[in-house]
Design an enzyme around this catalytic site. Structure first.
Site, PDB file in Angstrom:
ATOM      1  N   GLU A   1      -9.938  -1.793   5.193  1.00 30.43           N
ATOM      2  CA  GLU A   1     -10.103  -1.716   6.742  1.00 30.43           C
ATOM      3  C   GLU A   1     -11.807  -2.311   7.306  1.00 30.43           C
ATOM      4  O   GLU A   1     -12.243  -3.120   5.895  1.00 30.43           O
ATOM      5  CB  GLU A   1     -10.845  -0.427   7.330  1.00 30.43           C
ATOM      6  CG  GLU A   1      -9.617   0.334   6.635  1.00 30.43           C
ATOM      7  CD  GLU A   1      -9.043   0.630   7.931  1.00 30.43           C
ATOM      8  OE1 GLU A   1      -8.772  -0.269   8.822  1.00 30.43           O
ATOM      9  OE2 GLU A   1      -8.253   1.646   7.800  1.00 30.43           O
TER      10      GLU A   1
ATOM     11  N   HIS B   1      -7.666  -4.937  10.284  1.00 26.70           N
ATOM     12  CA  HIS B   1      -7.102  -4.589   9.512  1.00 26.70           C
ATOM     13  C   HIS B   1      -5.788  -5.247   8.109  1.00 26.70           C
ATOM     14  O   HIS B   1      -4.449  -5.722   9.089  1.00 26.70           O
ATOM     15  CB  HIS B   1      -7.416  -3.193   8.034  1.00 26.70           C
ATOM     16  CG  HIS B   1      -5.728  -2.518   8.858  1.00 26.70           C
ATOM     17  ND1 HIS B   1      -6.166  -1.208   9.559  1.00 26.70           N
ATOM     18  CD2 HIS B   1      -5.123  -2.616   8.927  1.00 26.70           C
ATOM     19  CE1 HIS B   1      -4.820  -0.393   9.356  1.00 26.70           C
ATOM     20  NE2 HIS B   1      -3.921  -1.238   9.737  1.00 26.70           N
TER      21      HIS B   1
ATOM     22  N   ASP C   1       1.178  -1.060  -0.130  1.00 25.23           N
ATOM     23  CA  ASP C   1       0.202  -0.155   0.320  1.00 25.23           C
ATOM     24  C   ASP C   1       1.036   1.153  -0.077  1.00 25.23           C
ATOM     25  O   ASP C   1       2.408   1.481   0.549  1.00 25.23           O
ATOM     26  CB  ASP C   1      -0.977  -0.036   1.160  1.00 25.23           C
ATOM     27  CG  ASP C   1      -0.365  -0.495   2.446  1.00 25.23           C
ATOM     28  OD1 ASP C   1       0.919  -0.329   2.449  1.00 25.23           O
ATOM     29  OD2 ASP C   1      -0.865  -0.713   3.483  1.00 25.23           O
TER      30      ASP C   1
ATOM     31  N   ASN D   1      -7.750  -3.771  15.076  1.00 23.23           N
ATOM     32  CA  ASN D   1      -9.210  -3.870  14.053  1.00 23.23           C
ATOM     33  C   ASN D   1      -9.348  -4.635  12.851  1.00 23.23           C
ATOM     34  O   ASN D   1     -10.682  -4.855  12.250  1.00 23.23           O
ATOM     35  CB  ASN D   1      -9.614  -2.354  13.221  1.00 23.23           C
ATOM     36  CG  ASN D   1      -9.247  -1.635  12.151  1.00 23.23           C
ATOM     37  OD1 ASN D   1      -8.198  -2.435  11.328  1.00 23.23           O
ATOM     38  ND2 ASN D   1      -9.522  -1.091  11.761  1.00 23.23           N
TER      39      ASN D   1
HETATM   40  P1  PGA Z   1       2.459  -1.486  12.824  1.00 19.58           P
HETATM   41  O1  PGA Z   1       0.418  -2.083  11.566  1.00 19.58           O
HETATM   42  O2  PGA Z   1       3.465  -2.676  12.295  1.00 19.58           O
HETATM   43  O3  PGA Z   1       2.454  -0.537  12.704  1.00 19.58           O
HETATM   44  O4  PGA Z   1       1.286  -1.941  13.956  1.00 19.58           O
HETATM   45  C1  PGA Z   1       0.322  -2.519  11.090  1.00 19.58           C
HETATM   46  C2  PGA Z   1      -1.104  -2.273  10.611  1.00 19.58           C
HETATM   47  O5  PGA Z   1      -1.310  -1.652  10.765  1.00 19.58           O
HETATM   48  O6  PGA Z   1      -1.306  -2.860   9.362  1.00 19.58           O
END
Ligand code: PGA
Length: 249
Positions: A143, A138, A67, A136
């Site tokens: 999302e 994702h 992404d 959450n």
């Molecule tokens: P993080 O993010 O590694 O910064 O916790 C992971 C994500 O949100 O996919």
């Protein structure tokens, strides 16, 4: 879904890197799906250490990132282009042409999504996809509520995700409101998947994924139960709310 428990964030990086290096040794021109965020940082650090000490080469490796924010220039320190350069690409021998990340500055971001899908297909698909997980549930920027049929698309980021990422910006207002992300279908099309999680802040998400095992778009990571080759590597804190595990070192 195989679950590997490790002690902490550093061990998470070591274990994930070990699996990736093993894969590269057998597949010198593999297509790696890469992720940003805090979670894979120790993994990249270990891959760089191994590259320096053991000479594992990325000369023929191709990469596709999950992404990118919409509207951030590649040189913006908060862009995922910049993150990948500073955390990994600048320190290994991967040719620039082999690196692929969605272009959040594309004139037509919808065409960019279609082009990205074509690009991945042209590479023969992703062999090994690295994933983090949001609080959450994702994966990538998919999302809750995202259909499992989505390919690369534009998403409106939830407030929860923007707040979680605000720590990297000068405040919430600066966090972009949209991103380009590979879809859940792209992710499920990868030949193998490594999902990483570290820390107490991921414990509820891991419990949701591993205790409930219910497959629902309300919790995007649950789509991974449909995939035959998923390895979860998580530390003790991230697994602290999981009832029972087949723990393997
Ligand atoms: P993080 O993010 O590694 O910064 O916790 C992971 C994500 O949100 O996919």
């Amino acid at each position: 879904m195989k679950v590997i428990q490790v002690d902490d964030y550093n061990d998470l990086g070591k274990k994930a890197a070990e699996i990736i290096i093993q894969y590269i040794k057998g597949h010198a021109n593999a297509v790696l799906g890469l992720a940003t965020g805090s979670t894979p940082k120790t993994t990249y650090k270990e891959l760089i250490r191994d590259h320096n000490e053991n000479g594992t080469s990325y000369r023929h490796i191709r990469t596709v990132n999950l992404d990118e924010y919409v509207g951030l220039d590649q040189n913006d320190p908060n862009s995922y282009h910049y993150f990948m350069k500073k955390e990994f690409f600048d320190f290994v021998d991967i040719p620039e042409n082999n690196i692929h990340i969605p272009n959040g500055m594309a004139e037509n971001i919808y065409d960019e999504c279609k082009d990205y899908d074509r690009l991945i297909e042209g590479l023969g698909g992703v062999d090994l996809q690295l994933l983090g997980i949001g609080r959450n549930g994702h994966i990538g920027f998919n999302e809750p509520g995202t259909s499992f049929d989505t390919m690369t698309h534009i998403v409106d980021l939830t407030m929860d995700t923007r707040k979680a990422n605000a720590r990297f910006f000068n405040g919430l207002d600066e966090v972009p409101t949209q991103a380009i992300t590979m879809g859940i279908k792209n992710i499920l099309m990868s030949k193998s998947i490594l999902l990483l999680a570290s820390g107490r802040q991921k414990a509820e998400a891991m419990a949701h994924l591993l205790n409930e095992k219910e497959v629902t778009s309300a919790f995007p990571a649950s789509a991974l139960h449909h995939h035959q080759n998923v390895t979860v590597i998580a530390d003790k804190e991230a697994l602290s709310l999981v009832y029972s595990l087949e723990r393997r070192a």
